[in-house]
Design an enzyme around this catalytic site. Sequence first.
Site, PDB file in Angstrom:
ATOM      1  N   LYS A  72       4.846   4.696   4.962  1.00 43.85           N
ATOM      2  CA  LYS A  72       5.482   3.821   3.962  1.00 43.85           C
ATOM      3  C   LYS A  72       5.612   4.555   2.618  1.00 43.85           C
ATOM      4  O   LYS A  72       6.592   4.351   1.890  1.00 43.85           O
ATOM      5  CB  LYS A  72       4.669   2.536   3.776  1.00 43.85           C
ATOM      6  CG  LYS A  72       4.597   1.650   5.012  1.00 43.85           C
ATOM      7  CD  LYS A  72       5.835   0.825   5.221  1.00 43.85           C
ATOM      8  CE  LYS A  72       5.678  -0.176   6.359  1.00 43.85           C
ATOM      9  NZ  LYS A  72       6.898  -0.941   6.642  1.00 43.85           N
ATOM     10  N   TYR A  89       0.807  -1.222   0.000  1.00 48.71           N
ATOM     11  CA  TYR A  89       0.000   0.000   0.000  1.00 48.71           C
ATOM     12  C   TYR A  89       0.845   1.279   0.000  1.00 48.71           C
ATOM     13  O   TYR A  89       0.293   2.379   0.017  1.00 48.71           O
ATOM     14  CB  TYR A  89      -0.996  -0.009   1.166  1.00 48.71           C
ATOM     15  CG  TYR A  89      -0.425  -0.278   2.540  1.00 48.71           C
ATOM     16  CD1 TYR A  89       0.332   0.674   3.204  1.00 48.71           C
ATOM     17  CD2 TYR A  89      -0.679  -1.479   3.200  1.00 48.71           C
ATOM     18  CE1 TYR A  89       0.836   0.445   4.471  1.00 48.71           C
ATOM     19  CE2 TYR A  89      -0.178  -1.735   4.473  1.00 48.71           C
ATOM     20  CZ  TYR A  89       0.575  -0.762   5.104  1.00 48.71           C
ATOM     21  OH  TYR A  89       1.073  -0.996   6.366  1.00 48.71           O
TER      22      TYR A  89
END
Length: 265
Positions: free
Chosen positions: A162, A147
């Site tokens: 992330k 993701y």
Amino acid sequence: MFRDRIFQDQVAVITGGGTGLGRAFSLRFAELGARVALASRNPEHLAATRDEIRRAGGQALAMPADVRKPEDVEAVMRAAKDEFGGIDMLINNAAGNFLCRAEKLSYNGWRSVVDIVLNGTFYCCRAAFPYLRERHPGRILNILATYAEGASPGTVHSAAAKAGVLALTRTLAVEWAEYGIQVKAIAPGLFPTPGAAERLWPGDPAGQEARMRQMIPAGRAGRHDELANLAAYLCSPYASYITGEAVVIDGGMSWNHPLFDWRSV
Ligand code: COA
């Protein structure tokens, strides 16, 4: 696939290296000849993996450290240098995550995850830089999630952090190429660990994992050895022309958004 002991005489620092996916990286890199320095907040998490590597004839160092603290991270890099003579590879695997809707997420909860995942990764890269530049090539491997390039409802802190690490990966790959440092990433899909089950699939982990498996064209979760072998490949001379790249390993999950009921035709 790999030459035996392809990482002989090389040193790998692995954050979060004592448990879960980090443990898989540590064991595989040690098996391939690397001397590994494991860093984690919880010393108990490190001791078992360090001892397992030593019993198998490998060399391992366990360093308690919180990647949110630059002074801890610098101490880890210094210890790796003092004990093993330098640093060839850094695997930024330490992470923090939990399920929470964005409107209920406390500021401190947001900060904790972003601090571990994004700030921690930068601190480790920055602190390892002087050692990595002495090696040819120095390698950094950042552990993302699929993701990182999309969205992750329920874990907005992790998704945003992330994504930041992905941008960091690409940017450092360009800036540090002149120092001979390669910066790469892996974006794993579903690789179950006890920590993830507890935090991300509370209640009925087996049921929720089964639901996720239906979304994966390969029909199963990933195995830790599959992930560790990809990490080893990316850090090996076979991948010497790869930098700034994030490799997805998810059994095809990221592409499984069918508009049509194609199975019935
Ligand atoms: N739901 C909502 N909020 C949560 C939460 C949850 N499940 N878990 C933690 N938080 C919040 C806490 O309430 C706290 O916020 P507050 O001060 O406003 O109450 C904040 O997050 C920090 O939690 P705390 O436990 O004090 O921080 P920590 O530094 O000890 O832990 C975490 C960091 C939160 C990331 C923790 O989950 C952790 O240690 N994770 C490491 C392991 C991990 O997550 N691995 C990844 C597996 S997929």
